[in-house]
Scaffold this motif. Structure first.
Motif, PDB file in Angstrom:
ATOM      1  N   ARG A 171       7.654 -13.600   8.667  1.00  0.00           N
ATOM      2  CA  ARG A 171       7.400 -15.020   8.909  1.00  0.00           C
ATOM      3  C   ARG A 171       6.298 -15.417   7.950  1.00  0.00           C
ATOM      4  NH1 ARG A 171       4.633 -17.613  13.627  1.00  0.00           N
ATOM      5  NH2 ARG A 171       5.880 -19.492  13.920  1.00  0.00           N
ATOM      6  N   VAL A 172       6.543 -16.444   7.177  1.00  0.00           N
ATOM      7  CA  VAL A 172       5.617 -16.798   6.103  1.00  0.00           C
ATOM      8  C   VAL A 172       5.067 -18.200   6.339  1.00  0.00           C
ATOM      9  CG1 VAL A 172       5.637 -17.416   3.658  1.00  0.00           C
ATOM     10  CG2 VAL A 172       6.628 -15.271   4.379  1.00  0.00           C
ATOM     11  N   LEU A 173       3.768 -18.331   6.177  1.00  0.00           N
ATOM     12  CA  LEU A 173       3.108 -19.636   6.306  1.00  0.00           C
ATOM     13  C   LEU A 173       2.900 -20.238   4.915  1.00  0.00           C
ATOM     14  CD1 LEU A 173       1.539 -21.698   8.123  1.00  0.00           C
ATOM     15  CD2 LEU A 173      -0.514 -20.337   7.657  1.00  0.00           C
ATOM     16  N   VAL A 174       3.288 -21.492   4.752  1.00  0.00           N
ATOM     17  CA  VAL A 174       3.042 -22.212   3.501  1.00  0.00           C
ATOM     18  C   VAL A 174       2.408 -23.546   3.874  1.00  0.00           C
ATOM     19  CG1 VAL A 174       4.043 -23.006   1.319  1.00  0.00           C
ATOM     20  CG2 VAL A 174       5.163 -21.169   2.580  1.00  0.00           C
ATOM     21  N   THR A 175       1.352 -23.918   3.168  1.00  0.00           N
ATOM     22  CA  THR A 175       0.675 -25.183   3.492  1.00  0.00           C
ATOM     23  C   THR A 175       0.629 -26.078   2.252  1.00  0.00           C
ATOM     24  OG1 THR A 175      -1.619 -24.582   2.926  1.00  0.00           O
ATOM     25  CG2 THR A 175      -0.819 -23.886   5.092  1.00  0.00           C
ATOM     26  N   CYS A 176       0.541 -27.370   2.494  1.00  0.00           N
ATOM     27  CA  CYS A 176       0.379 -28.305   1.375  1.00  0.00           C
ATOM     28  C   CYS A 176      -0.348 -29.547   1.867  1.00  0.00           C
ATOM     29  CB  CYS A 176       1.727 -28.691   0.770  1.00  0.00           C
ATOM     30  SG  CYS A 176       2.783 -29.664   1.838  1.00  0.00           S
ATOM     31  N   ASP A 177      -0.871 -30.312   0.930  1.00  0.00           N
ATOM     32  CA  ASP A 177      -1.479 -31.593   1.295  1.00  0.00           C
ATOM     33  C   ASP A 177      -0.374 -32.534   1.763  1.00  0.00           C
ATOM     34  OD1 ASP A 177      -3.814 -30.525   0.371  1.00  0.00           O
ATOM     35  OD2 ASP A 177      -3.890 -31.736  -1.462  1.00  0.00           O
ATOM     36  N   VAL A 178      -0.712 -33.350   2.724  1.00  0.00           N
ATOM     37  CA  VAL A 178       0.287 -34.253   3.283  1.00  0.00           C
ATOM     38  C   VAL A 178       0.826 -35.201   2.207  1.00  0.00           C
ATOM     39  CG1 VAL A 178      -1.284 -36.077   4.098  1.00  0.00           C
ATOM     40  CG2 VAL A 178       0.720 -35.515   5.433  1.00  0.00           C
ATOM     41  N   ASP A 179      -0.007 -35.510   1.210  1.00  0.00           N
ATOM     42  CA  ASP A 179       0.438 -36.450   0.171  1.00  0.00           C
ATOM     43  C   ASP A 179       1.003 -35.744  -1.066  1.00  0.00           C
ATOM     44  OD1 ASP A 179      -1.876 -35.411  -0.830  1.00  0.00           O
ATOM     45  OD2 ASP A 179      -2.927 -37.322  -1.049  1.00  0.00           O
ATOM     46  N   ASN A 180       1.250 -34.434  -0.978  1.00  0.00           N
ATOM     47  CA  ASN A 180       1.864 -33.713  -2.103  1.00  0.00           C
ATOM     48  C   ASN A 180       3.392 -33.715  -1.889  1.00  0.00           C
ATOM     49  OD1 ASN A 180       2.719 -31.921  -4.084  1.00  0.00           O
ATOM     50  ND2 ASN A 180       0.957 -30.575  -3.865  1.00  0.00           N
ATOM     51  N   ALA A 181       4.007 -34.829  -2.314  1.00  0.00           N
ATOM     52  CA  ALA A 181       5.440 -35.034  -2.018  1.00  0.00           C
ATOM     53  C   ALA A 181       6.293 -33.920  -2.625  1.00  0.00           C
ATOM     54  CB  ALA A 181       5.879 -36.388  -2.549  1.00  0.00           C
ATOM     55  N   GLY A 182       5.938 -33.471  -3.856  1.00  0.00           N
ATOM     56  CA  GLY A 182       6.723 -32.431  -4.506  1.00  0.00           C
ATOM     57  C   GLY A 182       6.670 -31.135  -3.721  1.00  0.00           C
ATOM     58  N   SER A 183       5.474 -30.731  -3.322  1.00  0.00           N
ATOM     59  CA  SER A 183       5.333 -29.472  -2.607  1.00  0.00           C
ATOM     60  C   SER A 183       5.997 -29.535  -1.230  1.00  0.00           C
ATOM     61  CB  SER A 183       3.846 -29.118  -2.476  1.00  0.00           C
ATOM     62  OG  SER A 183       3.720 -27.804  -2.032  1.00  0.00           O
ATOM     63  N   ARG A 184       5.868 -30.661  -0.568  1.00  0.00           N
ATOM     64  CA  ARG A 184       6.540 -30.826   0.733  1.00  0.00           C
ATOM     65  C   ARG A 184       8.035 -30.605   0.590  1.00  0.00           C
ATOM     66  NH1 ARG A 184       4.141 -36.055   3.874  1.00  0.00           N
ATOM     67  NH2 ARG A 184       6.183 -35.977   4.848  1.00  0.00           N
ATOM     68  N   ARG A 185       8.587 -31.210  -0.429  1.00  0.00           N
ATOM     69  CA  ARG A 185      10.036 -31.116  -0.663  1.00  0.00           C
ATOM     70  C   ARG A 185      10.426 -29.661  -0.986  1.00  0.00           C
ATOM     71  NH1 ARG A 185      14.550 -32.050   0.597  1.00  0.00           N
ATOM     72  NH2 ARG A 185      16.177 -32.220  -0.965  1.00  0.00           N
TER      73      ARG A 185
END
Ligand SMILES: CC(C)(COP(=O)(O)OP(=O)(O)OC[C@H]1O[C@@H](n2cnc3c(N)ncnc32)[C@H](O)[C@@H]1OP(=O)(O)O)[C@@H](O)C(=O)NCCC(=O)NCCS
Length: 175
Positions: A131-145
């Motif tokens: 199980r892997v955790l990945v985090t990103c800034d809420v406004d990082n649209a590219g990373s969210r996608r």
């Protein structure tokens, strides 16, 4: 087809070009933006050793975990990089997670981050992670996608100490 490889001299020139590109555009992970290019040019082997300093069997200092850096490359061209943390500590569980990635500015929007995450997840599976955790800034649209395309399941949005932005935490099941 691009692959993930350990950092090496083979990609030195292309990596340094990518760092220049990131610094000129001001877009990249924090450490990329602060790399001292003349120093990297002066002693690249020392930089390679620095990147590999937390690989097992090294015992990382207090506050750090075993991890590895891998470069996404095609032939002699450096495209981007991933970091894979082999375990989480309290801080990484909050923010940072198991996997981080960056694609050089001139190679974005071509699917490389999506590929880099997929290859990093394969590596994580090899390492025994389930199980892997990945985090990103809420406004990082590219990373969210990228994370959502990688089957990330949203845990929620959070603020964490010493970081000004709201972040999202996603979990990816590997089992
Ligand atoms: C975020 C980042 C890794 C994306 O890399 P990339 O190679 O451009 O991503 P991909 O080409 O795989 O794109 C994946 C999806 O995100 C979308 N996307 C990428 N960048 C985007 C942006 N800036 N805004 C909106 N959508 C974006 C793409 O259109 C694609 O969606 P689609 O498949 O539905 O068309 C890259 O911009 C980067 O390195 N940024 C700086 C470092 C960083 O933020 N790292 C992540 C830290 S959590």
């Amino acid at each position: 087809m691009p692959t993930l490889v350990p950092p090496s001299e083979r990609h030195r020139a292309s990596f340094l070009d990518a760092v220049r590109e990131a610094q000129q555009t001001g877009s990249g992970l924090g450490d990329t933006l602060t790399f001292d290019i003349p120093e990297l040019e002066r002693d690249f082997p020392a930089f390679l050793a620095h990147l590999r300093r937390f690989e097992p069997p090294a015992v990382p200092p207090e506050g750090f975990v075993n991890s590895e850096s891998l470069w996404l490359v095609e032939g002699d061209t450096y495209l981007g990089r991933v970091s894979i943390r082999h375990t989480l500590n309290a801080r990484l569980r909050e923010f940072g997670g198991h996997i981080g990635y960056e694609i050089r500015p001139g190679q974005r929007r071509r699917g490389y981050a999506t590929l880099a995450l997929r290859l990093a997840l394969e590596r994580a599976r090899e390492l025994g992670l389930t199980r892997v955790l990945v985090t990103c800034d809420v406004d990082n649209a590219g990373s969210r996608r990228v994370i959502e395309k990688g089957c990330g399941v949203l845990e929620g949005e959070f603020t964490v100490p010493d970081y000004e932005r709201v972040i999202r935490r996603y979990w990816i099941e590997l089992a």
